[in-house]
Motif scaffolding. Structure first.
Motif, PDB file in Angstrom:
ATOM      1  N   ASP A  40       3.863 -37.395 -25.220  1.00 62.27           N
ATOM      2  CA  ASP A  40       3.414 -36.633 -26.384  1.00 62.27           C
ATOM      3  C   ASP A  40       2.730 -37.508 -27.419  1.00 62.27           C
ATOM      4  OD1 ASP A  40       4.358 -34.252 -25.353  1.00 62.27           O
ATOM      5  OD2 ASP A  40       6.337 -34.468 -26.273  1.00 62.27           O
ATOM      6  N   GLU A  41       3.009 -38.822 -27.383  1.00 60.51           N
ATOM      7  CA  GLU A  41       2.364 -39.752 -28.299  1.00 60.51           C
ATOM      8  C   GLU A  41       0.924 -40.047 -27.886  1.00 60.51           C
ATOM      9  OE1 GLU A  41       3.495 -41.144 -31.154  1.00 60.51           O
ATOM     10  OE2 GLU A  41       5.255 -39.842 -30.995  1.00 60.51           O
ATOM     11  N   ILE A  42       0.573 -39.681 -26.658  1.00 53.74           N
ATOM     12  CA  ILE A  42      -0.753 -40.007 -26.116  1.00 53.74           C
ATOM     13  C   ILE A  42      -1.618 -38.765 -25.964  1.00 53.74           C
ATOM     14  CG2 ILE A  42      -1.985 -40.914 -24.102  1.00 53.74           C
ATOM     15  CD1 ILE A  42       0.371 -42.745 -23.589  1.00 53.74           C
ATOM     16  N   VAL A  43      -1.048 -37.723 -25.378  1.00 50.98           N
ATOM     17  CA  VAL A  43      -1.808 -36.525 -25.050  1.00 50.98           C
ATOM     18  C   VAL A  43      -1.704 -35.529 -26.197  1.00 50.98           C
ATOM     19  CG1 VAL A  43      -2.102 -34.634 -23.418  1.00 50.98           C
ATOM     20  CG2 VAL A  43      -1.364 -36.888 -22.602  1.00 50.98           C
ATOM     21  N   GLY A  44      -2.853 -35.073 -26.693  1.00 49.39           N
ATOM     22  CA  GLY A  44      -2.855 -34.102 -27.784  1.00 49.39           C
ATOM     23  C   GLY A  44      -2.620 -32.705 -27.250  1.00 49.39           C
ATOM     24  N   GLU A  45      -3.559 -31.815 -27.511  1.00 53.21           N
ATOM     25  CA  GLU A  45      -3.484 -30.466 -26.947  1.00 53.21           C
ATOM     26  C   GLU A  45      -3.958 -30.549 -25.502  1.00 53.21           C
ATOM     27  OE1 GLU A  45      -2.254 -27.748 -28.256  1.00 53.21           O
ATOM     28  OE2 GLU A  45      -1.718 -28.831 -30.095  1.00 53.21           O
ATOM     29  N   PRO A  46      -3.050 -30.376 -24.529  1.00 50.53           N
ATOM     30  CA  PRO A  46      -3.408 -30.660 -23.143  1.00 50.53           C
ATOM     31  C   PRO A  46      -4.340 -29.659 -22.478  1.00 50.53           C
ATOM     32  CG  PRO A  46      -1.160 -29.831 -23.282  1.00 50.53           C
ATOM     33  CD  PRO A  46      -1.634 -30.026 -24.694  1.00 50.53           C
ATOM     34  N   GLY A  47      -4.567 -28.493 -23.061  1.00 49.80           N
ATOM     35  CA  GLY A  47      -5.462 -27.536 -22.433  1.00 49.80           C
ATOM     36  C   GLY A  47      -4.901 -26.904 -21.183  1.00 49.80           C
ATOM     37  N   LEU A  48      -3.562 -26.778 -21.113  1.00 48.62           N
ATOM     38  CA  LEU A  48      -2.894 -26.181 -19.971  1.00 48.62           C
ATOM     39  C   LEU A  48      -2.453 -24.760 -20.317  1.00 48.62           C
ATOM     40  CD1 LEU A  48      -0.660 -29.229 -18.987  1.00 48.62           C
ATOM     41  CD2 LEU A  48      -2.689 -28.416 -17.759  1.00 48.62           C
ATOM     42  N   PRO A  49      -2.153 -23.933 -19.305  1.00 46.62           N
ATOM     43  CA  PRO A  49      -1.684 -22.568 -19.578  1.00 46.62           C
ATOM     44  C   PRO A  49      -0.386 -22.573 -20.394  1.00 46.62           C
ATOM     45  CG  PRO A  49      -2.310 -22.814 -17.269  1.00 46.62           C
ATOM     46  CD  PRO A  49      -2.327 -24.184 -17.867  1.00 46.62           C
ATOM     47  N   SER A  50      -0.120 -21.476 -21.062  1.00 44.86           N
ATOM     48  CA  SER A  50       1.108 -21.339 -21.845  1.00 44.86           C
ATOM     49  C   SER A  50       2.323 -21.562 -20.951  1.00 44.86           C
ATOM     50  CB  SER A  50       1.174 -19.946 -22.468  1.00 44.86           C
ATOM     51  OG  SER A  50       2.401 -19.753 -23.139  1.00 44.86           O
ATOM     52  N   GLY A  51       3.255 -22.355 -21.443  1.00 43.21           N
ATOM     53  CA  GLY A  51       4.474 -22.620 -20.684  1.00 43.21           C
ATOM     54  C   GLY A  51       4.407 -23.851 -19.802  1.00 43.21           C
ATOM     55  N   TRP A  52       3.210 -24.398 -19.592  1.00 41.29           N
ATOM     56  CA  TRP A  52       3.076 -25.636 -18.828  1.00 41.29           C
ATOM     57  C   TRP A  52       3.365 -26.811 -19.764  1.00 41.29           C
ATOM     58  CZ3 TRP A  52      -0.066 -26.296 -13.944  1.00 41.29           C
ATOM     59  CH2 TRP A  52      -0.153 -25.102 -13.233  1.00 41.29           C
ATOM     60  N   LEU A  53       3.910 -27.907 -19.207  1.00 41.04           N
ATOM     61  CA  LEU A  53       4.234 -29.051 -20.057  1.00 41.04           C
ATOM     62  C   LEU A  53       4.036 -30.351 -19.297  1.00 41.04           C
ATOM     63  CD1 LEU A  53       7.264 -30.222 -19.084  1.00 41.04           C
ATOM     64  CD2 LEU A  53       8.012 -28.125 -20.174  1.00 41.04           C
ATOM     65  N   ILE A  54       3.936 -31.423 -20.075  1.00 41.16           N
ATOM     66  CA  ILE A  54       3.869 -32.763 -19.497  1.00 41.16           C
ATOM     67  C   ILE A  54       5.101 -33.520 -19.938  1.00 41.16           C
ATOM     68  CG2 ILE A  54       1.352 -32.816 -19.374  1.00 41.16           C
ATOM     69  CD1 ILE A  54       1.380 -34.516 -21.907  1.00 41.16           C
ATOM     70  N   GLU A  55       5.629 -34.353 -19.045  1.00 36.11           N
ATOM     71  CA  GLU A  55       6.825 -35.120 -19.358  1.00 36.11           C
ATOM     72  C   GLU A  55       6.956 -36.284 -18.389  1.00 36.11           C
ATOM     73  OE1 GLU A  55      10.148 -32.521 -18.854  1.00 36.11           O
ATOM     74  OE2 GLU A  55      10.079 -32.604 -16.653  1.00 36.11           O
ATOM     75  N   ALA A  56       7.826 -37.214 -18.710  1.00 34.68           N
ATOM     76  CA  ALA A  56       8.142 -38.299 -17.792  1.00 34.68           C
ATOM     77  C   ALA A  56       9.103 -37.774 -16.732  1.00 34.68           C
ATOM     78  CB  ALA A  56       8.772 -39.470 -18.545  1.00 34.68           C
ATOM     79  N   PRO A  57       8.911 -38.109 -15.453  1.00 39.56           N
ATOM     80  CA  PRO A  57       9.805 -37.615 -14.407  1.00 39.56           C
ATOM     81  C   PRO A  57      11.146 -38.343 -14.422  1.00 39.56           C
ATOM     82  CG  PRO A  57       8.202 -39.120 -13.462  1.00 39.56           C
ATOM     83  CD  PRO A  57       7.818 -38.935 -14.909  1.00 39.56           C
ATOM     84  N   ASP A  58      12.169 -37.682 -13.915  1.00 34.15           N
ATOM     85  CA  ASP A  58      13.504 -38.269 -13.811  1.00 34.15           C
ATOM     86  C   ASP A  58      13.676 -38.815 -12.391  1.00 34.15           C
ATOM     87  OD1 ASP A  58      16.145 -38.938 -13.699  1.00 34.15           O
ATOM     88  OD2 ASP A  58      16.942 -36.938 -14.106  1.00 34.15           O
ATOM     89  N   PRO A  59      13.658 -40.159 -12.207  1.00 37.31           N
ATOM     90  CA  PRO A  59      13.732 -40.719 -10.858  1.00 37.31           C
ATOM     91  C   PRO A  59      15.090 -40.513 -10.187  1.00 37.31           C
ATOM     92  CG  PRO A  59      13.850 -42.463 -12.489  1.00 37.31           C
ATOM     93  CD  PRO A  59      13.535 -41.196 -13.232  1.00 37.31           C
ATOM     94  N   SER A  60      16.099 -40.134 -10.952  1.00 33.28           N
ATOM     95  CA  SER A  60      17.417 -39.915 -10.361  1.00 33.28           C
ATOM     96  C   SER A  60      17.575 -38.501  -9.802  1.00 33.28           C
ATOM     97  CB  SER A  60      18.508 -40.177 -11.396  1.00 33.28           C
ATOM     98  OG  SER A  60      18.454 -39.229 -12.445  1.00 33.28           O
ATOM     99  N   ASP A  61      16.616 -37.627 -10.072  1.00 32.88           N
ATOM    100  CA  ASP A  61      16.685 -36.246  -9.620  1.00 32.88           C
ATOM    101  C   ASP A  61      16.070 -36.125  -8.223  1.00 32.88           C
ATOM    102  OD1 ASP A  61      16.989 -33.411  -9.715  1.00 32.88           O
ATOM    103  OD2 ASP A  61      14.866 -33.252 -10.246  1.00 32.88           O
ATOM    104  N   ARG A  62      16.869 -35.747  -7.244  1.00 29.63           N
ATOM    105  CA  ARG A  62      16.384 -35.713  -5.861  1.00 29.63           C
ATOM    106  C   ARG A  62      15.295 -34.657  -5.663  1.00 29.63           C
ATOM    107  NH1 ARG A  62      19.077 -31.881  -2.563  1.00 29.63           N
ATOM    108  NH2 ARG A  62      20.746 -30.729  -3.618  1.00 29.63           N
ATOM    109  N   PHE A  63      15.348 -33.572  -6.436  1.00 28.14           N
ATOM    110  CA  PHE A  63      14.314 -32.551  -6.302  1.00 28.14           C
ATOM    111  C   PHE A  63      12.974 -33.070  -6.807  1.00 28.14           C
ATOM    112  CE2 PHE A  63      18.314 -30.129  -6.698  1.00 28.14           C
ATOM    113  CZ  PHE A  63      18.271 -29.443  -5.490  1.00 28.14           C
TER     114      PHE A  63
END
Length: 362
Positions: free
Chosen positions: A13-36
């Protein structure tokens, strides 16, 4: 900055401003401990490979190189999730060496063109921000973003070009079959000699770990051998060692040195080096891969490269492997590909390098 600290910005969020994605879409760092998450990233990577070259080879270990806690000193990752929480795009950056940042750029093949392009643009915007961060931390004026594409991946080419990247190089990904009889190609893969050179694996210290002087010798040879090659950037010994050990196929007994007496009174001197890795296969024999092969200019013409290649071929045969792969700069004028073709290598598929130069803001 300490080499134990990341130079990247961990909050997208410190880098990407308004991402231009559909409502409800988000960007985040992935959790490497999550098997899914790991399973989904592996699926995206394998789909990317199938679309680009016709088959998939990567697995979860290759994903872990990018996202695991162990790799986050030199890497950062981001994912794009749709409103259902499914990961539809994945970006990874790697602080490869001073001035060079690698960028992995994968978008789901199931998305339509417009939505896929929006995800791609978000990944690029994030990568540019990370280039600013890592370039600033290194005190650079310009930071290069280096990303790759399969030669037949028109979608990737189109999106990279639109995002300001330029295709700068073509690479032949070559493979050579190995037969059991080739285990006798050299007298011993641990140590053998010709009248011009000696070839050996790196020595082991008392604790079983590789001898530090030998490892530094490999690093010095490769730095010297590639100093004038395309996109060669100086890499410290610590950076070099950390990066090579991350490879899932890393094995210490796949590192070789070639030594020659140059007649300068210093005796046998390290002039060539080869770093090999294991290419694991599911449902078939493993292979070996030439990650690095370098010979100092002062020792060329003495059969050093050919001797090192014979060594890894014999080593692969002795381990019941059926192939040895390597990468060749298709745009180089050195003619190195002639040696590989003469020794039985053939091009299996083609990749490209795409670059973008980012001006680092104060």
């Amino acid at each position: 900055m300490s080499t134990d600290e990341s130079r990247f910005e961990s909050d997208p969020d410190e880098i990407v401003g308004e991402p231009g994605l559909p409502s409800g879409w988000l960007i985040e760092a992935p959790d490497p401990s999550d098997r899914f998450t790991l399973a989904r990233l592996t699926q995206l990577l394998r789909d990317h490979e199938r679309s680009g070259r016709g088959w998939a080879a990567s697995g979860v270990d290759d994903v872990l190189v990018e996202v695991s806690e162990a790799g986050l000193r030199t890497r950062e990752n981001v994912v794009v999730r749709d409103r259902d929480g499914t990961i539809q795009a994945w970006g990874s950056v790697h602080d490869r060496a001073g001035g060079r940042m690698l960028f992995l750029h994968i978008v789901s093949r199931e998305l339509p063109e417009g939505l896929g392009r929006s995800c791609s643009d978000v990944l690029v915007e994030w990568a540019v921000g990370q280039a600013q961060a890592v370039g600033g931390a290194r005190g650079l004026d310009v930071q290069q973003i280096d990303t790759g594409a399969f030669a037949d991946d028109d979608r990737q080419h189109r999106w990279l070009a639109a995002a300001g990247f330029s295709k700068v190089r073509t690479w032949w990904q070559m493979s050579r079959p190995v037969t059991p009889a080739e285990a006798d190609l050299v007298p011993s893969t641990e140590l053998w000699e010709t009248d011009k050179a000696r070839f050996r694996t790196v020595r082991r210290a008392g604790d079983g770990m590789p001898d530090d002087d030998d490892l530094r010798g490999v690093h010095d040879v490769l730095e010297g051998a590639f100093v004038d090659h395309f996109n060669s950037w100086e890499e410290t010994f610590e950076e070099f060692l950390h990066r090579l050990r991350e490879d899932p196929g890393h094995r210490w007994d796949h590192w070789w040195l070639a030594e020659v007496d140059l007649g300068d009174g210093n005796g046998a001197t390290a002039v060539g080096a080869l770093i090999g890795t294991v290419s694991e296969a599911s449902g078939g024999p493993d292979g070996s891969y030439v990650s690095y092969l370098g010979v100092l200019e002062t020792a060329r013409g003495r059969g050093v490269a050919k001797g090192l290649l014979h060594t890894i071929i014999a080593d692969a045969a002795s381990r019941d492997r059926d192939r040895v792969g390597l990468e060749v700069d298709a745009d180089s004028s050195t003619g190195a590909d002639g040696l590989y073709v003469a020794m039985g290598w053939k091009t299996k598929y083609v990749t490209q390098s795409w670059h973008r130069e980012v001006t680092v803001e104060a």
